[in-house]
Design a protein around this motif. Sequence first.
Motif, PDB file in Angstrom:
ATOM      1  N   ARG A  40     -15.456  15.932  18.595  1.00 51.44           N
ATOM      2  CA  ARG A  40     -14.068  15.606  18.042  1.00 51.44           C
ATOM      3  C   ARG A  40     -13.995  14.176  18.389  1.00 51.44           C
ATOM      4  O   ARG A  40     -14.831  13.578  19.406  1.00 51.44           O
ATOM      5  CB  ARG A  40     -13.116  16.476  18.395  1.00 51.44           C
ATOM      6  CG  ARG A  40     -13.303  18.006  17.706  1.00 51.44           C
ATOM      7  CD  ARG A  40     -12.251  19.074  18.311  1.00 51.44           C
ATOM      8  NE  ARG A  40     -10.819  18.794  17.797  1.00 51.44           N
ATOM      9  CZ  ARG A  40     -10.054  19.486  17.899  1.00 51.44           C
ATOM     10  NH1 ARG A  40      -9.850  19.858  19.204  1.00 51.44           N
ATOM     11  NH2 ARG A  40      -8.935  19.208  17.558  1.00 51.44           N
ATOM     12  N   ARG A  62     -14.625  17.796  10.803  1.00 54.68           N
ATOM     13  CA  ARG A  62     -13.469  18.026  11.774  1.00 54.68           C
ATOM     14  C   ARG A  62     -13.778  19.529  12.460  1.00 54.68           C
ATOM     15  O   ARG A  62     -14.048  20.274  11.571  1.00 54.68           O
ATOM     16  CB  ARG A  62     -12.320  17.814  11.016  1.00 54.68           C
ATOM     17  CG  ARG A  62     -11.986  16.514  10.503  1.00 54.68           C
ATOM     18  CD  ARG A  62     -10.818  16.266   9.628  1.00 54.68           C
ATOM     19  NE  ARG A  62      -9.468  16.826  10.215  1.00 54.68           N
ATOM     20  CZ  ARG A  62      -9.196  17.991   9.584  1.00 54.68           C
ATOM     21  NH1 ARG A  62      -9.679  18.790   8.882  1.00 54.68           N
ATOM     22  NH2 ARG A  62      -7.744  18.485  10.397  1.00 54.68           N
ATOM     23  N   TRP A  63     -13.423  19.584  13.363  1.00 54.98           N
ATOM     24  CA  TRP A  63     -13.271  20.983  14.015  1.00 54.98           C
ATOM     25  C   TRP A  63     -11.853  21.185  14.612  1.00 54.98           C
ATOM     26  O   TRP A  63     -11.679  21.263  15.897  1.00 54.98           O
ATOM     27  CB  TRP A  63     -14.420  21.016  15.202  1.00 54.98           C
ATOM     28  CG  TRP A  63     -15.707  20.882  14.540  1.00 54.98           C
ATOM     29  CD1 TRP A  63     -16.495  21.787  14.078  1.00 54.98           C
ATOM     30  CD2 TRP A  63     -16.453  19.656  14.620  1.00 54.98           C
ATOM     31  NE1 TRP A  63     -17.609  21.326  13.721  1.00 54.98           N
ATOM     32  CE2 TRP A  63     -17.729  20.003  14.087  1.00 54.98           C
ATOM     33  CE3 TRP A  63     -16.131  18.458  14.929  1.00 54.98           C
ATOM     34  CZ2 TRP A  63     -18.686  19.101  13.874  1.00 54.98           C
ATOM     35  CZ3 TRP A  63     -17.136  17.500  14.659  1.00 54.98           C
ATOM     36  CH2 TRP A  63     -18.407  17.895  14.014  1.00 54.98           C
ATOM     37  N   ASN A 124     -16.923  12.022  19.587  1.00 57.11           N
ATOM     38  CA  ASN A 124     -17.733  12.149  17.983  1.00 57.11           C
ATOM     39  C   ASN A 124     -19.276  12.053  18.273  1.00 57.11           C
ATOM     40  O   ASN A 124     -20.132  11.725  17.284  1.00 57.11           O
ATOM     41  CB  ASN A 124     -17.543  10.760  17.175  1.00 57.11           C
ATOM     42  CG  ASN A 124     -16.075  10.560  16.892  1.00 57.11           C
ATOM     43  OD1 ASN A 124     -15.202  11.187  16.223  1.00 57.11           O
ATOM     44  ND2 ASN A 124     -15.747   9.359  17.607  1.00 57.11           N
TER      45      ASN A 124
END
Length: 488
Positions: A40, A62-63, A124
Amino acid sequence: MSIPVPKSVLVIGGGPTGLVSLRNMIERGRFERVSLYERRDDVGGVWYFEDSDKPEDPLHPRWPSPAYKGLIGNVLPSFLSYSEFPFPEPPSTPHQPSPTLVETHQYLQAFAEPYIKSGAIKLNREVVSVEELGDGKGWKVVARDWTDNGKEIEELWDAVVIAIGWYDTPYWPETEGLEVLKTHGLAKHAKWWRGPQPYAGQKVLVVGNANSSNDIAAQLAPVTDGPVYQSIRRTALYTYPSLPNERIHFVAPVSKYTLKKTDKGYKFDALLTDGTTLSDLDSVQIGTGYRLIPNFLRVLDHSPEAREGALKPINDETVEPHRIPELHRLILYARNPSLGFVGAPLAFTPFTIADIASTWLAFAWLGETPYPDTVERRLIFEQERLEAIEKWRSGFENPSSLWVFSILGPTEQEYAYNLRKDIVVARPALDDILPLWNDERTAVRKAMYQKKFEALQYSKNLKDRAANGTAAGSQRGKERMRRYNVYL
């Protein structure tokens, strides 16, 4: 199989367990190269809330975590404090001594800041594959760099720490008819709970009796049509405090769900194990927990029928009792000690347990804390724990759900005390630095659940006063109510 001291260590996961693992590998382990990869765009793990309603971006997946606005924890700051980095006292103490979601995230951000600046934490960066190499050659890691459109990066690491936490794989009960409800969007897991507003005016059933289920039921109670039904198997443990609420009706476990189509859309009935039927329900919220399944990790298959060099997942949904199998002291992979897990067992105080476990792991890799020198001897810990839990559970008709393999439960003090003892033997100076586990601290920890209950009562009284007009006109009163997770 023993391993040489690793030169390079990769930590996977930027939540509470991963962050303290990184610090301890760098500051206490002093390996040549240590990095943490977090998929993330910020650290914090479950404590990093982001709006799950944002549109999907194929160039930057996205998580979202299962956190929700207004979340307040059950743990006091002293049990959230990493060694040498105390947690600030919440500004609402003493009425609300447990930190909020935002305060906890800010603490983790502050802890991580120097490692982000140094480049040790790479945000990321999604790990998609970790494969064990034969002959002690380490681990092949494939990651995607989402700052570069998901470009794949392949690297070799001497040792790997898995610190991904428990919130990726929701556990769903195997109740007849539940899959049908899921396909129609009528059954949701607590992982995706974001507040009660979408369920206003509905008839809702909540399954479970721990923190998430209790929070969800309490938030639903003011807005639903009629009572909120909460399906439970046993009375809640004191570690899951909640206030009595006349709009929450406790009911028996569900044995079957039946979908039906009406002129207003789909609804369902829930048949309970006591023969009662709850009719015309609109939604069921499932709060039955999670499974730890690192599906990116594959290890060598040592089964007799496996071909040489074959790989397999380290675990899946079929492993019973659920656990990461073959871990010495719930940390060290017995068949290849260059793989470690921090956060594999659920704990009452996960921040401090992760601190002590990752310090022990760093010293084990340095050769400063001993561990058995053969696979067979390293597997003894798991076997003895399996036998002890089975013996204990066999003595109860309805044993506690906290006394299973993957939850430390009543063994937490002994477990952490023994890890700490090994560490202090290796480095006596840490005796004054590391968190303590003893009878006195356990008593303090147990008492904090009463403090949580009192905080819930304070919040309710604040809401009642506002509803009666004594605080509703005050902006300060409204801000205090928001602080205590009251929906205005």
